[in-house]
Design an enzyme around this catalytic site. Sequence first.
Site, PDB file in Angstrom:
ATOM      1  N   MET A   1       0.815  -1.204   0.000  1.00 50.39           N
ATOM      2  CA  MET A   1       0.000   0.000   0.000  1.00 50.39           C
ATOM      3  C   MET A   1       0.858   1.266   0.000  1.00 50.39           C
ATOM      4  SD  MET A   1      -2.980  -1.176   2.679  1.00 50.39           S
ATOM      5  CE  MET A   1      -3.990   0.278   2.395  1.00 50.39           C
ATOM      6  N   HIS A   2       0.204   2.393  -0.230  1.00 51.97           N
ATOM      7  CA  HIS A   2       0.733   3.744   0.015  1.00 51.97           C
ATOM      8  C   HIS A   2       1.761   4.248  -0.994  1.00 51.97           C
ATOM      9  CE1 HIS A   2      -1.182   2.849   3.779  1.00 51.97           C
ATOM     10  NE2 HIS A   2      -0.182   2.142   4.258  1.00 51.97           N
TER      11      HIS A   2
ATOM     12  N   ASP B   1      -2.604  -4.915   0.493  1.00 49.31           N
ATOM     13  CA  ASP B   1      -2.074  -6.207   0.912  1.00 49.31           C
ATOM     14  C   ASP B   1      -2.773  -6.799   2.127  1.00 49.31           C
ATOM     15  OD1 ASP B   1      -0.971  -4.241   2.567  1.00 49.31           O
ATOM     16  OD2 ASP B   1       1.106  -4.740   2.091  1.00 49.31           O
TER      17      ASP B   1
END
Length: 482
Positions: A79-80, A236
Site C-alpha cells: 500500500m501507500h 495487501d
Amino acid sequence: MYLGLDLGTSALKAVLLAPDHSVAGQASASLAIAQPRPLWSEQNPADWEAALFAVCDELAAAHPGEMARVRAIGLAGQMHGAVVLDAARRPLRPAILWNDGRSHAECAALDAAVPDAPAITGNRAMPGFTAPKLLWLARHEPEVFAQIHLVLLPKDFLRLRLSGEAVTDMSDASGMFLLDVAARAWSAPLVAACSLTPAQLPRLVEGSAPAATLLPQMARRWGMGEGVILAGGAGDNAACAIGMGVVRPGDGFVSLGTSGVIFRVTDGFQPNAAACIHAFCHALPGTWHQMAVILSAASALRWVTRLTGSADEASLLAQVALLPPEARATAPLFLPYLSGERTPHNDAEATGAFLGLTHAHGAAALGYAVLEGVAFALRDGLLALGGGAPGGRFILVGGGTRSPLWCQLLADILGMTLIFSEGGENAGALGAARLAWLADGGALDSVCRQPAAQHVFTPASTGWAPRYASFRAVYPKLNRLV
C-alpha cells in the site's frame, strides 16, 4: 480458475486458484528496494512489470491448461506507494514506497491545511501515506510534479499495464490519505491540499467488483480466453484478510510480513487516529477494518540474519531454538524501529537499538531479541487497538509464520490464541484470487471461507512481562537522545 497476483515489497507472488479452493499453481519473482538516502525507500515500476511477466510466463509454461481456464484476475499489493505517471502513462521517477520516511514536514502541512483530516480519513497524517509523498514532490521535485498526469498505487500500475485502465479499490485508496473513508469517495479538501485534481486519480471500485478487462495481447501471451475480468482487488492486508476468510466483524489476523500488522474487521467506520490506529475500508462493500501497523517485522529477522553472518534465517532460528530459558531472560532488548514506526509512536525518525549487550551475547541471543522485540511492538499495537478478538483467536499470516518458535512467542506476548492455517504464507495472493472469484459472481460465504487450522498456538507463559515493561520504558528515553 482464478489468478491472484500479490505485489509485495520483496517479491511478486502469483497463485492459480481452482473452484474447489485448491491451489493449482504458484510462482514468485523477487524484488529489490533502493535506499538512495537516509529515510528513503524506492522501487522502479519497471521492475514490477518485469516481475509480472516473469510469474505469468512461468505459470503459462507450467500450467497451460489452468491458465486457459482463468476467468478473472485479482490484484493485491503493498500500500501507500506513490507511482506518478506522465501524459503517456510512463513513470516520471521511481515509486516512493510505504516505508519511506522523508515527508514528515509535509504531514504537518497537511494537518494544518485540513484540520479535520483524521475524521475524514480515519488516520493521522504519516510519512508512509501517499498524500504527504505527493506534497513532498511538489516542494522538492517541482519539475516532476508539474508533469504528473496520473497518480497510481503499486498494484494499480500493474492493472494499467494489464488492461489500460486506471482504477483502484477502496481498501488500497484508504491508505493514500486522500479518501473520505466513511463515504468511500475521494476527499475534495485533501486532493486540493496536494495541489491535485480528481482527474489525476484513478477511478474507484469495490475490491470484489469487476474493474477492467484483460487486454487481448496479454490474453494471447498467456493462452487465456477473451473477456478475462480484472477485479478491483485490495491493499495487501485487506487481501490477506480475504484470503484467510477474515470478513466479518470481530474477525482478525496477525501478520508477520515485511511489516507487522494486527488487523480486525469492524461493523462500521471506527476511526481512532489519536492512537495511531488505521481505520480503512475493507475490500468488500459496506465493510471496514482497523489496523495496528509496525514497519519492521520479518524484515528485522532478515536484517539480523545478515548482521550475524548466519547462513539463512532458518539456521539462525535453529540456534535461537536451542537457547535455554535463562539465556532468553538475559538476552538484549531490541527496539525494532529500523524503518521508523507507526503504531503507536507515529515517528518516521525512530531508530532500532539493542540494549544490554555483553560479550556473552552471540547470534542466537541477538536473534531471540529481534523475535521478542517485534512481538513486543505488536503488543503495543494490540493495546492501542483496545484488545484482541472477542473470541480471543486470530489467524496468522505472512512469511514469518514459518517459525513455530516465533508464533508461540507471539501467542504468549499478545495473550491470545493464534491459528496457523494452510495458505497463510501466500494469503495476499490467495485473497486476490478470491476477489477475482467474487467479481466473477462467486458467493461470499462459499468463496471466503476460513481454512482449517493446521496448528494452534495458545498462550503458555507470562514470563515476558518484566522485559516488556523495560521495553516500554526505553523508547521515550532513547527518543530524547537521538
